[in-house]
Design a protein around this motif. Structure first.
Motif, PDB file in Angstrom:
ATOM      1  N   PHE A   1       2.593  -5.725   4.897  1.00 14.95           N
ATOM      2  CA  PHE A   1       3.311  -6.674   6.006  1.00 14.95           C
ATOM      3  C   PHE A   1       4.606  -6.351   5.908  1.00 14.95           C
ATOM      4  CE2 PHE A   1       4.737 -10.621   7.866  1.00 14.95           C
ATOM      5  CZ  PHE A   1       4.267 -10.701   8.752  1.00 14.95           C
ATOM      6  N   ALA A   2       5.368  -6.392   4.651  1.00 11.40           N
ATOM      7  CA  ALA A   2       6.673  -6.429   4.764  1.00 11.40           C
ATOM      8  C   ALA A   2       7.237  -5.146   5.149  1.00 11.40           C
ATOM      9  CB  ALA A   2       7.400  -7.050   3.424  1.00 11.40           C
ATOM     10  N   LEU A   3       6.396  -3.763   4.680  1.00 17.73           N
ATOM     11  CA  LEU A   3       6.835  -2.717   4.954  1.00 17.73           C
ATOM     12  C   LEU A   3       6.788  -2.315   6.209  1.00 17.73           C
ATOM     13  CD1 LEU A   3       7.052   0.100   3.314  1.00 17.73           C
ATOM     14  CD2 LEU A   3       4.662   0.443   3.730  1.00 17.73           C
ATOM     15  N   ALA A   4       5.936  -3.027   7.054  1.00 13.73           N
ATOM     16  CA  ALA A   4       6.014  -2.576   8.528  1.00 13.73           C
ATOM     17  C   ALA A   4       7.399  -2.846   9.310  1.00 13.73           C
ATOM     18  CB  ALA A   4       4.724  -3.374   9.072  1.00 13.73           C
ATOM     19  N   GLY A   5       8.119  -3.899   8.761  1.00 11.41           N
ATOM     20  CA  GLY A   5       9.364  -4.198   9.013  1.00 11.41           C
ATOM     21  C   GLY A   5      10.686  -3.499   8.597  1.00 11.41           C
ATOM     22  N   SER A   6      10.316  -2.751   7.538  1.00  8.90           N
ATOM     23  CA  SER A   6      11.347  -2.308   6.493  1.00  8.90           C
ATOM     24  C   SER A   6      11.458  -0.755   6.620  1.00  8.90           C
ATOM     25  CB  SER A   6      11.138  -2.569   5.292  1.00  8.90           C
ATOM     26  OG  SER A   6      12.193  -2.151   4.192  1.00  8.90           O
ATOM     27  N   ALA A   7      12.589  -0.279   7.560  1.00  9.26           N
ATOM     28  CA  ALA A   7      12.893   1.433   7.434  1.00  9.26           C
ATOM     29  C   ALA A   7      13.180   1.820   6.158  1.00  9.26           C
ATOM     30  CB  ALA A   7      13.894   1.691   8.574  1.00  9.26           C
ATOM     31  N   PRO A   8      14.071   1.040   5.391  1.00  7.88           N
ATOM     32  CA  PRO A   8      14.469   1.448   4.318  1.00  7.88           C
ATOM     33  C   PRO A   8      13.680   1.531   3.110  1.00  7.88           C
ATOM     34  CG  PRO A   8      16.090  -0.206   5.178  1.00  7.88           C
ATOM     35  CD  PRO A   8      14.877  -0.323   5.959  1.00  7.88           C
ATOM     36  N   VAL A   9      12.575   0.985   3.148  1.00  7.44           N
ATOM     37  CA  VAL A   9      11.392   0.895   2.245  1.00  7.44           C
ATOM     38  C   VAL A   9      10.754   2.096   2.416  1.00  7.44           C
ATOM     39  CG1 VAL A   9       9.769  -0.403   0.934  1.00  7.44           C
ATOM     40  CG2 VAL A   9      11.638  -1.431   1.480  1.00  7.44           C
ATOM     41  N   LEU A  10      10.285   2.365   3.878  1.00  8.85           N
ATOM     42  CA  LEU A  10       9.477   3.612   4.327  1.00  8.85           C
ATOM     43  C   LEU A  10      10.080   4.776   3.956  1.00  8.85           C
ATOM     44  CD1 LEU A  10       8.062   2.779   7.753  1.00  8.85           C
ATOM     45  CD2 LEU A  10       6.679   3.531   5.707  1.00  8.85           C
ATOM     46  N   ALA A  11      11.601   4.660   4.050  1.00  4.55           N
ATOM     47  CA  ALA A  11      12.652   5.786   3.510  1.00  4.55           C
ATOM     48  C   ALA A  11      12.388   5.927   2.199  1.00  4.55           C
ATOM     49  CB  ALA A  11      13.821   5.711   4.090  1.00  4.55           C
ATOM     50  N   ALA A  12      12.274   4.871   1.371  1.00  2.00           N
ATOM     51  CA  ALA A  12      12.275   5.138  -0.049  1.00  2.00           C
ATOM     52  C   ALA A  12      10.780   5.515  -0.415  1.00  2.00           C
ATOM     53  CB  ALA A  12      12.333   3.730  -0.625  1.00  2.00           C
ATOM     54  N   CYS A  13       9.719   5.375   0.293  1.00  2.00           N
ATOM     55  CA  CYS A  13       8.226   5.967  -0.076  1.00  2.00           C
ATOM     56  C   CYS A  13       8.557   7.591   0.136  1.00  2.00           C
ATOM     57  CB  CYS A  13       7.339   5.247   0.782  1.00  2.00           C
ATOM     58  SG  CYS A  13       6.932   3.723   0.443  1.00  2.00           S
ATOM     59  N   VAL A  14       9.238   7.999   1.083  1.00  2.00           N
ATOM     60  CA  VAL A  14       9.379   9.515   1.403  1.00  2.00           C
ATOM     61  C   VAL A  14      10.166   9.880   0.201  1.00  2.00           C
ATOM     62  CG1 VAL A  14      10.436  11.082   2.803  1.00  2.00           C
ATOM     63  CG2 VAL A  14       9.357   8.974   3.829  1.00  2.00           C
ATOM     64  N   ARG A  15      11.057   9.240  -0.285  1.00  2.00           N
ATOM     65  CA  ARG A  15      12.193   9.891  -1.278  1.00  2.00           C
ATOM     66  C   ARG A  15      11.376   9.955  -2.672  1.00  2.00           C
ATOM     67  NH1 ARG A  15      15.802   6.788   0.105  1.00  2.00           N
ATOM     68  NH2 ARG A  15      15.578   5.111  -1.430  1.00  2.00           N
ATOM     69  N   TRP A  16      10.562   8.732  -2.831  1.00  2.00           N
ATOM     70  CA  TRP A  16       9.953   8.663  -4.017  1.00  2.00           C
ATOM     71  C   TRP A  16       8.412   9.369  -4.172  1.00  2.00           C
ATOM     72  CZ3 TRP A  16      13.050   8.067  -8.149  1.00  2.00           C
ATOM     73  CH2 TRP A  16      14.250   7.220  -7.919  1.00  2.00           C
ATOM     74  N   ARG A  17       8.275   9.955  -3.071  1.00  2.00           N
ATOM     75  CA  ARG A  17       6.850  10.446  -2.913  1.00  2.00           C
ATOM     76  C   ARG A  17       6.235  11.295  -4.106  1.00  2.00           C
ATOM     77  NH1 ARG A  17       9.384  13.337   0.816  1.00  2.00           N
ATOM     78  NH2 ARG A  17       8.823  15.580   1.310  1.00  2.00           N
ATOM     79  N   TRP A  18       7.141  12.372  -4.650  1.00  2.00           N
ATOM     80  CA  TRP A  18       6.982  13.391  -5.605  1.00  2.00           C
ATOM     81  C   TRP A  18       6.791  12.511  -6.821  1.00  2.00           C
ATOM     82  CZ3 TRP A  18       3.917  17.216  -4.367  1.00  2.00           C
ATOM     83  CH2 TRP A  18       4.357  17.915  -3.142  1.00  2.00           C
ATOM     84  N   PRO A  19       7.805  11.980  -7.325  1.00  2.00           N
ATOM     85  CA  PRO A  19       7.437  11.056  -8.571  1.00  2.00           C
ATOM     86  C   PRO A  19       6.359   9.971  -8.648  1.00  2.00           C
ATOM     87  CG  PRO A  19       9.887  11.071  -7.946  1.00  2.00           C
ATOM     88  CD  PRO A  19       9.061  11.340  -6.793  1.00  2.00           C
ATOM     89  N   GLY A  20       6.141   9.241  -7.285  1.00  2.00           N
ATOM     90  CA  GLY A  20       4.891   8.716  -7.229  1.00  2.00           C
ATOM     91  C   GLY A  20       3.739   9.556  -7.709  1.00  2.00           C
ATOM     92  N   ALA A  21       3.321  10.677  -6.879  1.00  2.00           N
ATOM     93  CA  ALA A  21       2.465  11.515  -7.288  1.00  2.00           C
ATOM     94  C   ALA A  21       2.396  11.876  -8.655  1.00  2.00           C
ATOM     95  CB  ALA A  21       2.491  12.899  -6.159  1.00  2.00           C
TER      96      ALA A  21
END
Length: 384
Positions: free
Chosen positions: A228-248
């Motif tokens: 719910f909070a992610l839907a209103g957060s461009a910075p956290v969506l960008a962080a998901c992109v930035r950290w996608r490979w470490p997350g994987a």
């Protein structure tokens, strides 16, 4: 909170469709693993557990994250919180009631016949025994079975409605952005999940009884609110992109440890391994979710002609898929087919049956609310 409309995230739509596709294959797999299920194949095999564990940790948490994101989009389009909660109640509880009354009974009947010696036919069971509001053969009836997810989603929607009314949301959103726009995105939720799976409930399991399922609520409610909070957060969506490979990498490492334990200890792990196994489960769970959301934002956030029908079909598929699996598995038992043939028939029959259920139900106005679809517009009703 802000009423600025949340744009549709096609990447998360694709994730939702993929997660439910995995769910169908996963529930077919439940017929063959040594875990409890409503119908069991005589050709079960221990090794089937290993691919199941590749998705077991994160598949449901991902669905709650995506559901939370969609709830934010729906709330911003609603006239108010009360209207949002009422609409979600109708969209969730009507199919839930229909599912518990019509979809689930064949599953309980097959389980009682094949595992508990029940001798009555289905008509007798449905009219005389299913609505007893008590236990039969150790099974509480009527049953939720796979529809526990719908009930939990409704309960979390109520919690969300109260939270939106009670919290100064702009401040809460700003705090969320600051907390999860950096390395906290990987570390903090993973640490919370480690506490759940390694410390508080090592090797614990979910009950899917909402009054006795603390472990599930501690995991799924935060995932729903995060979405719910992610839907209103461009910075956290960008962080998901930035950290996608470490997350994987986290997801692969967590699954690798689980795989090593399962293969090395043959399922008989000593108690000192439980916290480590739980921690690996938690790391796999959150790392995979961050990776998938990041890839969805970076690479999959685009539309396609088939997306609309697939996203609409997901809920009807979910309602009916497990019943088809259980009935077909039950009918296949006397055939004594090879395990591979059983699996192929189950997957094919389930997908075909789900499509038939959806395509038939979507054309009949009175059935649409029962299978989780929006009512037809007046003009479409007349044409139908």
């Amino acid at each position: 909170m802000s009423r600025v409309p949340i744009p549709r995230h096609y990447g998360l739509d694709w994730l939702r469709v993929a997660a439910f596709a995995i769910l169908i294959v996963y529930h077919v797999g439940m017929v063959f693993v040594p875990w409890g299920f409503h119908a069991k194949s005589p050709h079960g095999a221990d090794w089937v557990v290993l691919p199941m564990l590749a998705v077991n940790a994160w598949r449901l948490s991902l669905l709650f994250v995506v559901s939370g994101y969609a709830s934010r989009a729906l709330l911003t389009r609603a006239p108010g919180v009360g209207h949002f909660v009422r609409q979600r109640t109708l969209r969730l509880l009507v199919p839930l009631a229909f599912g518990v009354t019509v979809m689930v009974p064949p599953q309980s009947w097959v389980e009682l016949v094949t595992q508990h010696g029940y001798t009555g036919g289905f008509a007798t069971f449905w009219t005389r025994d299913y609505f007893r509001f008590g236990a039969l053969g150790g099974i509480v009836l009527p049953a939720l079975n796979h529809l526990w997810f719908v009930l939990y989603l409704w309960l979390y929607t109520l919690v969300l409605g109260l939270a939106v009314l009670a919290i100064r949301w702009q401040r809460a959103q700003a705090l969320f952005d600051r907390t999860f726009a950096g390395i906290g995105l990987l570390v903090l939720p993973a640490a919370w999940l480690v506490c759940i799976h390694a410390w508080w409930f090592p090797m614990g399991y979910e009950t899917h009884d909402p009054t006795h399922d603390v472990m599930a609520h501690l995991s799924y409610l935060p995932a729903f609110l995060f979405g719910f909070a992610l839907a209103g957060s461009a910075p956290v969506l960008a962080a998901c992109v930035r950290w996608r490979w470490p997350g994987a990498a986290m997801g692969i490492a967590g699954y690798g440890f689980i795989l090593a334990v399962e293969l090395g200890l043959d399922g008989n792990a000593p108690r000192w391994v439980y916290p480590l196994y739980g921690a690996a489960h938690a790391i796999q769970q959150w790392g995979t979710i961050v990776a998938l959301v990041g890839f969805a934002e970076r690479h999959w956030n685009r539309d396609a002609p088939v997306r609309h029908i697939l996203t609409e079909a997901v809920f009807p598929f979910y309602l009916v898929h497990q019943t088809i699996i259980v009935i077909v598995a039950y009918r296949l038992i006397p055939a004594n087919l090879a395990g591979g043939a059983e699996f192929a028939i189950l997957v094919t029959a389930t997908v075909a049956g789900c499509w038939a259920f959806y395509l038939a139900g979507r054309r009949i106005a009175v059935l649409r609310p029962l299978i989780g679809l929006r009512p037809l517009p007046h003009s479409a009703k007349a044409a139908s």
